[in-house]
Write a protein that holds these residues in place. Structure first.
Motif, short mmCIF file in Angstrom:
data_model
loop_
_atom_site.label_atom_id
_atom_site.label_comp_id
_atom_site.label_asym_id
_atom_site.label_seq_id
_atom_site.Cartn_x
_atom_site.Cartn_y
_atom_site.Cartn_z
N ILE A 143 0.69 -1.29 -0.21
CA ILE A 143 0.07 0.04 -0.09
C ILE A 143 0.87 1.22 -0.01
O ILE A 143 0.55 2.41 -0.62
N GLU A 144 1.91 1.25 0.67
CA GLU A 144 3.02 2.33 0.86
C GLU A 144 3.58 2.57 -0.32
O GLU A 144 3.69 3.77 -0.98
N GLY A 145 3.82 1.54 -0.99
CA GLY A 145 4.63 1.50 -2.58
C GLY A 145 3.57 2.25 -3.59
O GLY A 145 4.26 2.79 -4.65
N ILE A 146 2.36 1.81 -3.60
CA ILE A 146 1.50 2.40 -4.37
C ILE A 146 1.25 3.73 -3.95
O ILE A 146 1.11 4.65 -4.93
N SER A 147 1.01 4.14 -2.75
CA SER A 147 0.97 5.64 -2.32
C SER A 147 2.23 6.49 -3.07
O SER A 147 2.02 7.51 -3.53
N PHE A 148 3.19 5.74 -2.88
CA PHE A 148 4.52 6.33 -3.41
C PHE A 148 4.40 6.70 -4.86
O PHE A 148 4.76 7.67 -5.58
N LEU A 149 4.05 5.72 -5.65
CA LEU A 149 4.06 5.69 -7.05
C LEU A 149 2.89 6.72 -7.54
O LEU A 149 3.04 7.30 -8.51
N LEU A 150 1.69 6.67 -6.85
CA LEU A 150 0.66 7.90 -7.12
C LEU A 150 1.27 9.42 -6.79
O LEU A 150 1.05 10.08 -7.53
N LEU A 151 2.16 9.30 -5.66
CA LEU A 151 2.64 10.79 -5.55
C LEU A 151 3.57 10.92 -6.66
O LEU A 151 3.48 12.41 -7.39
N LEU A 152 4.29 10.29 -7.01
CA LEU A 152 5.48 10.43 -8.36
C LEU A 152 4.81 10.45 -9.60
O LEU A 152 5.15 11.51 -10.49
N PHE A 153 3.98 9.66 -9.78
CA PHE A 153 3.35 9.68 -11.34
C PHE A 153 2.07 10.48 -11.59
O PHE A 153 1.89 10.32 -12.68
N ILE A 154 1.25 10.66 -10.54
CA ILE A 154 -0.11 11.29 -10.67
C ILE A 154 0.14 12.67 -10.00
O ILE A 154 -0.27 13.68 -10.90
N ALA A 155 0.46 12.82 -8.81
CA ALA A 155 0.34 13.93 -8.13
C ALA A 155 1.43 15.10 -8.43
O ALA A 155 1.11 16.32 -8.75
N MET A 156 2.62 14.57 -8.85
CA MET A 156 3.78 15.55 -9.02
C MET A 156 3.38 16.04 -10.38
O MET A 156 3.53 17.16 -10.75
N PRO A 157 3.20 15.14 -11.52
CA PRO A 157 2.77 15.75 -12.74
C PRO A 157 1.67 16.88 -12.79
O PRO A 157 1.76 17.75 -13.76
#
Length: 93
Positions: free
Chosen positions: A12-26
């Motif tokens: 779950i933490e890994g998914i949240s990190f990927l969401l942050l990097l590839f969805i939220a930051m862009p």
């Protein structure tokens, strides 16, 4: 707390990190919409702290060597790291 709980939280933490990097930051830097960083970032931060705490608890409970804790910590700060660490945890079950 057991290894299975640690594996689930790690994913779950890994998914949240990927969401942050590839969805939220862009969304913030390409489209000028910072709201996702606020909420996804906060969720990721809480999950990260919970993961490190749970990792420490599980390492102590199962008397794992310190390098396992360090491996889990480093995996938590790398993209896709928690998924690689999950493979290690699966071997240890």
């Amino acid at each position: 707390m057991n290894i299975q709980t640690l594996r689930i939280l790690s994913c779950i933490e890994g998914i949240s990190f990927l969401l942050l990097l590839f969805i939220a930051m862009p969304a913030k830097y390409m489209w000028g919409n910072p709201i996702l960083v606020k909420y996804i970032g906060m969720g990721h931060g809480l999950l990260f702290m919970a993961l490190i705490a749970l990792l420490l608890i599980v390492c102590q409970k199962y008397k794992w060597p310190n390098h396992i804790f360090m491996l889990g910590f480093v995996a938590a700060v790398l993209p896709f790291g928690p998924f690689l660490f999950d493979k290690k945890l699966k071997e240890m079950m």
